[in-house]
Design a protein around this motif. Structure first.
Motif, PDB file in Angstrom:
ATOM      1  N   PHE A  70       0.829  -1.205   0.000  1.00 58.22           N
ATOM      2  CA  PHE A  70       0.000   0.000   0.000  1.00 58.22           C
ATOM      3  C   PHE A  70       0.865   1.257   0.000  1.00 58.22           C
ATOM      4  CE2 PHE A  70      -3.779  -2.308   2.027  1.00 58.22           C
ATOM      5  CZ  PHE A  70      -4.473  -2.343   0.827  1.00 58.22           C
ATOM      6  N   GLN A  71       1.888   1.271   0.825  1.00 59.81           N
ATOM      7  CA  GLN A  71       2.769   2.438   0.897  1.00 59.81           C
ATOM      8  C   GLN A  71       3.463   2.697  -0.433  1.00 59.81           C
ATOM      9  OE1 GLN A  71       5.427   1.532   4.140  1.00 59.81           O
ATOM     10  NE2 GLN A  71       4.480   3.121   5.383  1.00 59.81           N
ATOM     11  N   ARG A  72       3.942   1.658  -1.078  1.00 57.77           N
ATOM     12  CA  ARG A  72       4.632   1.825  -2.359  1.00 57.77           C
ATOM     13  C   ARG A  72       3.685   2.324  -3.438  1.00 57.77           C
ATOM     14  NH1 ARG A  72       8.643  -3.433  -2.483  1.00 57.77           N
ATOM     15  NH2 ARG A  72       9.984  -2.691  -0.803  1.00 57.77           N
ATOM     16  N   ARG A  73       2.474   1.782  -3.451  1.00 55.17           N
ATOM     17  CA  ARG A  73       1.489   2.245  -4.431  1.00 55.17           C
ATOM     18  C   ARG A  73       1.169   3.713  -4.202  1.00 55.17           C
ATOM     19  NH1 ARG A  73      -4.275  -0.502  -4.561  1.00 55.17           N
ATOM     20  NH2 ARG A  73      -4.470   0.723  -2.686  1.00 55.17           N
ATOM     21  N   TRP A  74       1.016   4.104  -2.961  1.00 54.86           N
ATOM     22  CA  TRP A  74       0.698   5.488  -2.616  1.00 54.86           C
ATOM     23  C   TRP A  74       1.806   6.438  -3.066  1.00 54.86           C
ATOM     24  CZ3 TRP A  74      -3.632   7.754  -1.389  1.00 54.86           C
ATOM     25  CH2 TRP A  74      -3.607   9.026  -0.830  1.00 54.86           C
ATOM     26  N   ARG A  75       3.066   6.056  -2.806  1.00 56.74           N
ATOM     27  CA  ARG A  75       4.200   6.892  -3.210  1.00 56.74           C
ATOM     28  C   ARG A  75       4.306   7.008  -4.730  1.00 56.74           C
ATOM     29  NH1 ARG A  75       8.209   3.854   0.532  1.00 56.74           N
ATOM     30  NH2 ARG A  75       7.523   4.603   2.547  1.00 56.74           N
ATOM     31  N   LEU A  76       4.094   5.902  -5.429  1.00 54.58           N
ATOM     32  CA  LEU A  76       4.190   5.915  -6.889  1.00 54.58           C
ATOM     33  C   LEU A  76       3.114   6.806  -7.499  1.00 54.58           C
ATOM     34  CD1 LEU A  76       5.472   4.859  -9.499  1.00 54.58           C
ATOM     35  CD2 LEU A  76       3.806   3.002  -9.427  1.00 54.58           C
ATOM     36  N   ILE A  77       1.891   6.711  -7.018  1.00 53.21           N
ATOM     37  CA  ILE A  77       0.810   7.547  -7.549  1.00 53.21           C
ATOM     38  C   ILE A  77       1.110   9.016  -7.275  1.00 53.21           C
ATOM     39  CG2 ILE A  77      -1.625   8.149  -7.294  1.00 53.21           C
ATOM     40  CD1 ILE A  77      -1.227   5.644  -8.921  1.00 53.21           C
ATOM     41  N   GLY A  78       1.595   9.351  -6.096  1.00 56.50           N
ATOM     42  CA  GLY A  78       1.943  10.737  -5.780  1.00 56.50           C
ATOM     43  C   GLY A  78       3.027  11.257  -6.700  1.00 56.50           C
ATOM     44  N   HIS A  79       4.045  10.441  -6.933  1.00 52.60           N
ATOM     45  CA  HIS A  79       5.138  10.824  -7.828  1.00 52.60           C
ATOM     46  C   HIS A  79       4.607  11.055  -9.245  1.00 52.60           C
ATOM     47  CE1 HIS A  79       9.097  10.728  -9.731  1.00 52.60           C
ATOM     48  NE2 HIS A  79       8.582   9.882 -10.598  1.00 52.60           N
ATOM     49  N   THR A  80       3.769  10.149  -9.712  1.00 50.35           N
ATOM     50  CA  THR A  80       3.221  10.248 -11.059  1.00 50.35           C
ATOM     51  C   THR A  80       2.350  11.484 -11.221  1.00 50.35           C
ATOM     52  OG1 THR A  80       3.243   7.841 -11.230  1.00 50.35           O
ATOM     53  CG2 THR A  80       1.860   9.022 -12.780  1.00 50.35           C
ATOM     54  N   ALA A  99      -1.991  15.586  -4.050  1.00 49.36           N
ATOM     55  CA  ALA A  99      -0.657  15.109  -4.429  1.00 49.36           C
ATOM     56  C   ALA A  99       0.307  16.247  -4.747  1.00 49.36           C
ATOM     57  CB  ALA A  99      -0.752  14.168  -5.620  1.00 49.36           C
ATOM     58  N   THR A 100      -0.205  17.408  -5.128  1.00 52.44           N
ATOM     59  CA  THR A 100       0.704  18.500  -5.484  1.00 52.44           C
ATOM     60  C   THR A 100       1.479  19.014  -4.275  1.00 52.44           C
ATOM     61  OG1 THR A 100      -1.097  20.087  -5.255  1.00 52.44           O
ATOM     62  CG2 THR A 100      -0.618  19.281  -7.471  1.00 52.44           C
ATOM     63  N   ASN A 101       0.925  18.900  -3.093  1.00 52.06           N
ATOM     64  CA  ASN A 101       1.628  19.290  -1.873  1.00 52.06           C
ATOM     65  C   ASN A 101       2.224  18.019  -1.254  1.00 52.06           C
ATOM     66  OD1 ASN A 101       2.475  20.097   0.635  1.00 52.06           O
ATOM     67  ND2 ASN A 101       0.607  21.221   1.120  1.00 52.06           N
ATOM     68  N   ARG A 102       3.534  17.853  -1.346  1.00 49.77           N
ATOM     69  CA  ARG A 102       4.176  16.616  -0.900  1.00 49.77           C
ATOM     70  C   ARG A 102       3.965  16.318   0.575  1.00 49.77           C
ATOM     71  NH1 ARG A 102       9.893  15.702  -3.926  1.00 49.77           N
ATOM     72  NH2 ARG A 102       9.049  15.868  -6.020  1.00 49.77           N
ATOM     73  N   GLU A 103       4.081  17.327   1.415  1.00 45.64           N
ATOM     74  CA  GLU A 103       3.917  17.102   2.860  1.00 45.64           C
ATOM     75  C   GLU A 103       2.490  16.633   3.180  1.00 45.64           C
ATOM     76  OE1 GLU A 103       6.253  16.954   5.149  1.00 45.64           O
ATOM     77  OE2 GLU A 103       7.648  17.306   3.506  1.00 45.64           O
ATOM     78  N   GLU A 104       1.523  17.260   2.556  1.00 47.56           N
ATOM     79  CA  GLU A 104       0.125  16.864   2.769  1.00 47.56           C
ATOM     80  C   GLU A 104      -0.095  15.437   2.258  1.00 47.56           C
ATOM     81  OE1 GLU A 104      -4.369  18.325   1.502  1.00 47.56           O
ATOM     82  OE2 GLU A 104      -2.648  19.555   0.957  1.00 47.56           O
ATOM     83  N   TRP A 105       0.508  15.119   1.105  1.00 47.38           N
ATOM     84  CA  TRP A 105       0.373  13.790   0.522  1.00 47.38           C
ATOM     85  C   TRP A 105       0.977  12.726   1.436  1.00 47.38           C
ATOM     86  CZ3 TRP A 105      -2.389  11.775  -3.252  1.00 47.38           C
ATOM     87  CH2 TRP A 105      -2.043  10.533  -3.771  1.00 47.38           C
ATOM     88  N   ARG A 106       2.170  12.996   1.977  1.00 48.18           N
ATOM     89  CA  ARG A 106       2.817  12.032   2.878  1.00 48.18           C
ATOM     90  C   ARG A 106       2.002  11.827   4.146  1.00 48.18           C
ATOM     91  NH1 ARG A 106       8.556  14.701   2.043  1.00 48.18           N
ATOM     92  NH2 ARG A 106       9.116  13.677   0.104  1.00 48.18           N
ATOM     93  N   GLU A 107       1.522  12.921   4.709  1.00 48.13           N
ATOM     94  CA  GLU A 107       0.727  12.823   5.932  1.00 48.13           C
ATOM     95  C   GLU A 107      -0.562  12.047   5.679  1.00 48.13           C
ATOM     96  OE1 GLU A 107       0.004  12.823   9.725  1.00 48.13           O
ATOM     97  OE2 GLU A 107       1.837  13.674   8.887  1.00 48.13           O
ATOM     98  N   TYR A 108      -1.182  12.301   4.550  1.00 49.20           N
ATOM     99  CA  TYR A 108      -2.412  11.600   4.184  1.00 49.20           C
ATOM    100  C   TYR A 108      -2.129  10.108   4.026  1.00 49.20           C
ATOM    101  CZ  TYR A 108      -7.162  11.737   2.301  1.00 49.20           C
ATOM    102  OH  TYR A 108      -8.504  11.579   2.121  1.00 49.20           O
ATOM    103  N   GLY A 109      -0.992   9.776   3.404  1.00 48.38           N
ATOM    104  CA  GLY A 109      -0.609   8.373   3.240  1.00 48.38           C
ATOM    105  C   GLY A 109      -0.329   7.692   4.562  1.00 48.38           C
TER     106      GLY A 109
END
Length: 108
Positions: A31-41, A90-100
């Motif tokens: 789940f974590q890897r999928r979340w990071r990949l989608i955010g990056h994409t 996803a555009t805000n990395r910190e928000e995306w990481r916290e959400y993940g």
């Protein structure tokens, strides 16, 4: 999940719990890897994988029921309603990481 006989020795129960815990950890990592990949994409609009994700590459539409896309799964997992909300997050990395972190917290 696991069928435990009535007269199981304690070592067998420990082995079942260990297997269950390792499976939970593996699912959490996926789940974590999928979340990071989608955010990056979603943050790299000019690259090919972003264009593919958004459906900007034309292809023949197959017959039958449409497949559930990866992005629809992520939107559903995130509890969001639209792709636009997901992209804004996803555009805000910190928000995306916290959400993940909040979404994919391993269960004790």
């Amino acid at each position: 999940m696991f069928v435990v006989p009535e007269r199981a020795d304690p070592g067998h129960l420990d082995e079942c719990k260990t297997l269950q815990n390792s499976l939970i950890k593996e699912i959490h990592v996926a789940f974590q890897r999928r979340w990071r990949l989608i955010g990056h994409t979603l943050r790299h609009e000019e690259q090919l994988h972003h264009r593919i994700l958004e459906g900007q590459i034309e292809a023949k539409i197959g017959r039958g029921r449409p497949r559930t896309t990866r992005i629809k799964k992520v939107i559903k997992d995130a509890g969001l309603r639209t792709y636009r909300e997901l992209k804004r997050t996803a555009t805000n990395r910190e928000e995306w990481r916290e959400y993940g972190r909040m979404l994919y917290k391993p269960q004790p």
